[in-house]
Design an enzyme around this catalytic site. Structure first.
Site, PDB file in Angstrom:
ATOM      1  CB  THR A  31      -0.893  -0.023   1.260  1.00  0.00           C
ATOM      2  OG1 THR A  31      -1.812  -1.101   1.112  1.00  0.00           O
ATOM      3  CG2 THR A  31      -1.643   1.275   1.449  1.00  0.00           C
ATOM      4  N   GLY A  37      -6.204 -12.398   2.868  1.00  0.00           N
ATOM      5  CA  GLY A  37      -6.753 -13.085   4.040  1.00  0.00           C
ATOM      6  C   GLY A  37      -5.846 -12.939   5.247  1.00  0.00           C
ATOM      7  CE1 TYR A  77      -6.023  -3.786   7.497  1.00  0.00           C
ATOM      8  CE2 TYR A  77      -4.372  -5.319   6.674  1.00  0.00           C
ATOM      9  CZ  TYR A  77      -4.714  -4.075   7.197  1.00  0.00           C
ATOM     10  OH  TYR A  77      -3.737  -3.137   7.422  1.00  0.00           O
ATOM     11  NE  ARG A 101       1.313 -11.260   1.753  1.00  0.00           N
ATOM     12  CZ  ARG A 101       2.102 -10.254   2.104  1.00  0.00           C
ATOM     13  NH1 ARG A 101       1.605  -9.133   2.557  1.00  0.00           N
ATOM     14  NH2 ARG A 101       3.413 -10.357   1.991  1.00  0.00           N
ATOM     15  N   GLY A 137       9.356  -6.901  -0.141  1.00  0.00           N
ATOM     16  CA  GLY A 137       8.593  -5.672   0.008  1.00  0.00           C
ATOM     17  C   GLY A 137       9.454  -4.440   0.089  1.00  0.00           C
ATOM     18  NE  ARG A 138      10.331  -4.292   5.503  1.00  0.00           N
ATOM     19  CZ  ARG A 138      10.858  -4.801   6.605  1.00  0.00           C
ATOM     20  NH1 ARG A 138      11.045  -4.029   7.649  1.00  0.00           N
ATOM     21  NH2 ARG A 138      11.186  -6.070   6.673  1.00  0.00           N
TER      22      ARG A 138
HETATM   23  C1  LIG Z   1       4.621   0.346   3.016  1.00  0.00           C
HETATM   24  C2  LIG Z   1       4.036  -1.018   3.203  1.00  0.00           C
HETATM   25  C3  LIG Z   1       2.789  -1.300   2.707  1.00  0.00           C
HETATM   26  C4  LIG Z   1       2.248  -2.586   2.818  1.00  0.00           C
HETATM   27  N1  LIG Z   1       1.026  -2.859   2.262  1.00  0.00           N
HETATM   28  C5  LIG Z   1       0.544  -4.129   2.259  1.00  0.00           C
HETATM   29  C6  LIG Z   1      -0.656  -4.455   1.575  1.00  0.00           C
HETATM   30  O1  LIG Z   1      -1.313  -3.627   0.931  1.00  0.00           O
HETATM   31  N2  LIG Z   1      -1.075  -5.750   1.634  1.00  0.00           N
HETATM   32  C7  LIG Z   1      -0.367  -6.721   2.310  1.00  0.00           C
HETATM   33  O2  LIG Z   1      -0.784  -7.884   2.334  1.00  0.00           O
HETATM   34  N3  LIG Z   1       0.776  -6.427   2.954  1.00  0.00           N
HETATM   35  C8  LIG Z   1       1.258  -5.172   2.913  1.00  0.00           C
HETATM   36  N4  LIG Z   1       2.468  -4.899   3.498  1.00  0.00           N
HETATM   37  C9  LIG Z   1       3.317  -6.007   3.977  1.00  0.00           C
HETATM   38  C10 LIG Z   1       4.277  -6.418   2.832  1.00  0.00           C
HETATM   39  O3  LIG Z   1       3.585  -7.045   1.761  1.00  0.00           O
HETATM   40  C11 LIG Z   1       5.384  -7.367   3.301  1.00  0.00           C
HETATM   41  O4  LIG Z   1       4.802  -8.521   3.842  1.00  0.00           O
HETATM   42  C12 LIG Z   1       6.261  -6.690   4.352  1.00  0.00           C
HETATM   43  O5  LIG Z   1       6.822  -5.500   3.824  1.00  0.00           O
HETATM   44  C13 LIG Z   1       7.385  -7.597   4.806  1.00  0.00           C
HETATM   45  O6  LIG Z   1       8.193  -7.982   3.736  1.00  0.00           O
HETATM   46  P1  LIG Z   1       9.665  -7.335   3.592  1.00  0.00           P
HETATM   47  O7  LIG Z   1      10.417  -7.749   4.831  1.00  0.00           O
HETATM   48  O8  LIG Z   1      10.232  -7.950   2.330  1.00  0.00           O
HETATM   49  O9  LIG Z   1       9.484  -5.859   3.497  1.00  0.00           O
HETATM   50  C14 LIG Z   1       2.991  -3.603   3.461  1.00  0.00           C
HETATM   51  C15 LIG Z   1       4.250  -3.304   4.013  1.00  0.00           C
HETATM   52  C16 LIG Z   1       4.778  -2.042   3.873  1.00  0.00           C
HETATM   53  C17 LIG Z   1       6.146  -1.755   4.414  1.00  0.00           C
END
Ligand SMILES: Cc1cc2nc3c(=O)[nH]c(=O)nc-3n(C[C@H](O)[C@H](O)[C@H](O)COP(=O)(O)O)c2cc1C
Length: 389
Positions: free
Chosen positions: A38, A190, A194, A241, A332-333
């Site tokens: 997001t 999932g 939420y 998920r 992600g990040r």
């Molecule tokens: C800025 C941000 C937005 C995220 N938005 C979502 C989202 O919309 N849906 C979701 O399932 N997880 C969301 N997450 C979780 C990420 O998909 C991911 O699981 C999380 O960043 C951990 O992975 P990483 O260690 O590779 O960053 C978000 C995480 C971050 C940091």
């Protein structure tokens, strides 16, 4: 060319660059999945042209990307400037974004999302209470669109069982709309406390009807959504998920292994594109905390494609593929701040650190302005040292 830095794909991340075929015949060229993230830049809840730039910067030939959480209906919102997929304008807003990703040769799934009680009346039609499995409010606070500051969550309105088929249909309709917008498939959200997770987890769900109590009852809503979405667009276009151990938004369960075992047994009955499991590590706006739990036991339970997420690096991601812990690894990040993350992993190149302060802001800063390897002095110096092809 030397393989010591992995520039020929033989380095420590090599396992991430093995091809993989998804059910449905989608050929992936590598194992790195762009995470649902997001970014709060969909003004008016409609994806903007900047999203096409952002996603296409991060798209790779033969890669799998999952979009930011995308809201299935008016009652599903709970954060500012998140996209929806239930109006024609929203569908039309997604089309150029999807096209830009497909032009790069990537496969694009959209995450479908209803936040349930993780909302606030300020996001709801007629400022009504948000809906959930329960009336219990989330502990902690959320960002209010009206006061523009953090406010306590209010109690939610527990949905009556008779209302659930309409919510299930919202997920199915969203999936149909997304396929119409050009997406290759959808990921049902999932996880992370939420709406669907608000039914799954006994830390939240306190119902006494057919949707509460025993595990089979708490999984009912989730499985009805899965079936409806599969019926709508075909199971090989559907992923889900789940966060078996997540405590985010109070989404924890007293028997996470039993709950997830049952769920995976049921999901095995569908030929889904994948199941996407969130590792029990806390992420988001905090640093990682490791727990004693693990998603490892679920590998042998789920027969199809398994994606693992949270806290992965080039090295431990490759090790996860190598050991069979998962088939695909979600990032992600680091992919926010490194638009060319797969290339950097392959080369063993330095990474740009992400800036948490711009994760959820509305500007281009921290969105489309992170440098590719060629665009930073450090990256240029690294590339100059690589042996010539
Ligand atoms: C800025 C941000 C937005 C995220 N938005 C979502 C989202 O919309 N849906 C979701 O399932 N997880 C969301 N997450 C979780 C990420 O998909 C991911 O699981 C999380 O960043 C951990 O992975 P990483 O260690 O590779 O960053 C978000 C995480 C971050 C940091």
């Amino acid at each position: 060319m030397s393989g010591s830095n992995g520039s020929d794909g033989s380095g420590p991340a090599a396992a991430l660059f093995r091809p993989y075929e998804l059910p449905g015949g989608v050929q992936l060229q590598h194992r790195m999945v762009y995470a649902p993230l997001t970014r709060c830049r969909a003004f008016g809840n409609i994806p903007q042209p900047s999203a096409a730039t952002y996603y296409s910067q991060r798209a790779t030939p033969g890669g799998l990307m999952i979009s930011e959480g995308t809201i299935v209906s008016e009652t599903g919102f709970g954060y500012p400037c998140t996209p929806g997929i239930f109006t024609q304008e929203q569908i039309d807003g997604w089309k150029p974004v999807v096209q830009a990703v497909k032009d790069k040769g990537a496969t694009f799934f959209c995450q479908i999302w209803h936040v349930g009680r993780a909302s606030h009346p300020h996001y709801q039609p007629n400022e009504e209470l948000p809906i959930s499995s329960t009336t219990k409010p989330v502990s902690g606070q959320c960002f209010s669109l009206k006061s523009m500051q953090m406010e306590d969550h209010l109690p939610s309105r527990a949905l009556a069982a008779e209302e659930l088929p309409a919510i299930v249909e919202q997920f199915a309709a969203a999936a149909r709309n997304l396929v119409a917008a050009g997406f290759n498939g959808v990921e049902i959200h999932g996880a992370n406390g939420y709406l669907i997770d608000q039914f799954l987890k006994d830390g939240i769900n306190d119902r006494t009807d057919a949707y509460g109590g025993p595990i089979e009852n708490r999984c009912r809503f989730c499985l009805e959504v899965v079936k409806a979405v599969c019926d709508a667009i075909g199971s090989e276009k559907v992923g889900i998920r789940l966060s078996p151990f997540g405590g985010f938004l109070d989404g924890s369960d007293s028997h996470p292994y039993a709950l997830t075992t049952y769920l995976l047994e049921e999901l095995n009955k569908h030929n889904l594109a994948y199941v996407h499991l969130v590792e029990p590590r806390v992420a988001g706006n905090t640093d990682l905390e490791y727990t004693l739990h693990s998603i490892a036991p679920f590998r042998s339970m789920y027969k199809g494609t398994l994606i693992a997420a949270v806290g992965y690096t080039a090295e431990n991601g490759a090790a996860a593929v190598e050991s069979g812990h998962c088939d695909l690894v979600c990032y992600g990040r680091w992919w926010i701040s490194n638009p060319d993350l797969p290339r950097r992993f392959r080369l063993g190149a330095p990474l740009t650190k992400y800036d948490r302060a711009t994760f959820y802001t509305q500007a281009a800063e921290g969105y489309t302005d992170y440098p590719f390897l060629e665009d930073s002095e450090e990256g240029k110096a690294f590339l100059a040292k690589l042996p010539a092809n």
